[in-house]
Design a protein around this motif. Structure first.
Motif, short mmCIF file in Angstrom:
data_model
loop_
_atom_site.label_atom_id
_atom_site.label_comp_id
_atom_site.label_asym_id
_atom_site.label_seq_id
_atom_site.Cartn_x
_atom_site.Cartn_y
_atom_site.Cartn_z
N TRP A 1 0.86 -1.18 0.00
CA TRP A 1 0.00 0.00 0.00
C TRP A 1 0.90 1.23 0.00
N GLY B 1 0.74 4.90 1.00
CA GLY B 1 -0.14 5.72 1.84
C GLY B 1 0.29 7.17 1.84
N TYR C 1 -13.71 2.00 0.90
CA TYR C 1 -12.84 0.93 0.42
C TYR C 1 -13.24 0.68 -1.03
N ALA D 1 -8.10 0.93 -3.50
CA ALA D 1 -7.80 2.25 -2.91
C ALA D 1 -8.66 2.44 -1.68
N TYR E 1 -4.82 5.61 0.69
CA TYR E 1 -3.92 4.52 0.34
C TYR E 1 -4.27 4.02 -1.06
N GLN F 1 -3.24 0.53 -3.66
CA GLN F 1 -2.48 -0.70 -3.87
C GLN F 1 -1.35 -0.42 -4.84
N CYS F 2 -0.15 -0.90 -4.53
CA CYS F 2 1.01 -0.68 -5.41
C CYS F 2 1.84 -1.96 -5.40
N MET G 1 2.50 -5.95 2.89
CA MET G 1 1.28 -6.64 3.35
C MET G 1 1.64 -8.06 3.75
N THR H 1 -5.91 -4.07 5.72
CA THR H 1 -7.23 -3.92 5.09
C THR H 1 -8.38 -3.94 6.09
N THR I 1 -8.87 -8.56 2.31
CA THR I 1 -7.76 -8.26 1.40
C THR I 1 -7.99 -8.95 0.05
N HIS J 1 -8.43 -6.60 -3.49
CA HIS J 1 -7.21 -6.30 -4.25
C HIS J 1 -7.15 -7.04 -5.58
#
Ligand code: RFL
Ligand code: PHB
Length: 403
Positions: A193, A195, A209, A217, A230, A232-233, A280, A306, A359, A363
């Motif tokens: 994440w 952030g 969410y 995100a 945040y 997701q990356c 994560m 999450t 999660t 995701h």
């Protein structure tokens, strides 16, 4: 020049390693039970109070903090949220936790809680050794465990009856237990994440969410003027590749809502105060105790953020540990202490399952194909359209009562 000084020896009943939320709250709860403790922390007080981490407190965490006298500012400044939004396919779906379960969450920064706990320890005359170097523990398989460390270069030792390992995932307590005595359960997720903390009014009163084709995100907040976001990356994301403009655009894309052909959701932008990437992981060690050493909080388990559960689990652990230590102090009966790990692990695994499930529902994984995406969307529809499924979500998100 080597130093041969004899260590300064201090005595207390419970030696606590780590002045994060678990360690400071444990010290506070023990004080309320008349049990003396000393906390040993490698960082400065300022560092602990400036670190941006958790923001969501479950109802039972808030209740415990208030009942133990450290909830005054939390009650005044915390933002109570009765609902949360799940957003997918360009539409938001509100889950009304209060209506479904009678319970709510409170948004209050972990760093604010750290200040409240540190102040409570100081006003009660509690001792926290900040900036303690090279901490180590020994003899915790005997009745006289010891914590050693150096303070301003001087060697010190704390002789105690019990040690609480509240020193987080990278601490020294868990690795001090003989390896063969522990079983480790671990799952590492192939994403992270990114952030940010931004000086901008949150675009919605409640958390969002979002599950988008391009990834997850989350919109959260710290106050009415500070947004926490945040996205997701990659697990090893390079922050240098994320100038502010790119972050805002990616967030806008993932949060976009569509009614007809109109894009009608806008984040409020503002100066970015802080940026960071979080890995994560799901992690549990069993058992959470060895001899007179008890692990609590992130030292024993990690959940992906999450479900917003890490800090809440740490609070549940130390509530159980304080109760068991107080029972032992009053009655010399070890039964609650002996069952500490078993008691905590029931909640830990329930929360692990929920955090993993949330999660995986939200995701995007690189190996996901169209089947997986359809399955995720079906699950999200189920959670938002079926009252039974929404209640299951709300019950876990708002949190279980403490035992
Ligand atoms: P901490 O907070 O890591 O504190 C451990 C302390 O021990 C010290 N220490 C040592 N001291 C002495 N000697 C040594 N050798 C030491 N090694 C370490 C450290 O300096 C530190 O002060 O563990 P604790 O107390 O168990 O608390 C756990 C929580 O901090 C953590 O679970 C949460 O922040 C997780 N989390 C969230 N939890 C929630 O309940 N709700 C949330 O909304 C939420 N959001 C999050 C999160 C964690 C995040 N990150 C960065 C991992 C969001 C993020 C992005
Ligand atoms: C936060 O506000 O930092 C936050 C909120 C919800 C989460 C994780 C983090 O699930």
């Amino acid at each position: 020049m080597p130093r041969f000084d004899m260590p300064v020896r201090i005595k207390t009943r419970v030696g606590i390693v780590g002045a994060g939320p678990a360690g400071l709250l444990l010290s506070h709860l023990l004080h309320l039970e008349g049990i003396e403790s000393i906390v040993v922390e490698s960082r400065s007080r300022r560092y602990a109070e400036e670190r941006v981490r958790a923001g969501v407190l479950e109802q039972s965490t808030v209740d415990l903090l208030c009942a133990s006298g450290v909830g005054e500012r939390l009650r005044r400044e915390g933002l109570i949220h009765h609902g949360v939004e799940l957003r997918f396919e360009g539409r938001g779906h509100r889950i009304d936790m209060r209506e479904l379960t009678g319970r709510s969450i409170t948004v209050y920064g972990q760093n604010e809680l750290m200040k409240d706990l540190a102040d409570a320890r100081i006003s009660a005359g509690g001792r926290t050794e900040y900036e303690a170097e090279d901490a180590g523990i020994r003899d915790f398989d005997t009745d006289s465990p010891v914590i050693r460390y150096r303070k301003d270069g001087e060697p010190r030792e704390i002789a105690c009856e019990f040690i609480a390992g509240c020193d987080g995932f990278h601490g020294i307590c868990r690795p001090s237990i003989p390896a063969g005595a522990l079983r480790v359960f671990e799952k590492i997720y192939p994403f992270g994440w990114l952030g940010i903390l931004a000086e901008a009014e949150p675009a919605s009163d409640e958390l969002i969410y979002a599950s988008h084709q391009r990834g997850f995100a989350l919109m959260s907040m710290r106050s009415r003027s500070i947004t926490r976001l945040y996205l997701q990356c990659a697990a090893e994301e390079n922050l240098a590749e994320w100038p502010d403009g790119r972050i805002w655009e990616e967030l806008e894309t993932r949060f976009a809502t569509r009614e007809g052909f109109r894009l009608d959701f806008r984040l409020n932008r503002g100066p970015i105060l802080q940026k960071g990437v979080t890995a994560m992981r799901s992690f549990v060690v069993e058992p959470m105790q060895y001899g007179r050493l008890f692990l609590a909080g992130d030292a024993a388990h990690i959940v992906p953020p999450t479900g917003a559960k890490g800090l809440n689990l740490a609070v549940a652990d130390v509530a159980a540990l304080a109760r068991a230590l107080a029972h032992f102090a009053k009655t010399a009966d070890r039964s609650l202490l002996d069952r500490y790990s078993e008691t905590c692990l029931r909640r830990v695994w329930r929360v692990q399952r929920f955090s993993w499930w949330m999660t995986s529902m939200l995701h995007r994984l690189s190996e996901h194909d169209d089947f997986d995406r359809r399955r995720q969307l079906a699950e999200l529809r189920q959670v938002t359209e079926s009252r039974a499924a929404a209640t299951h979500f709300a019950e876990n998100y708002a949190g279980l009562p403490l035992l």
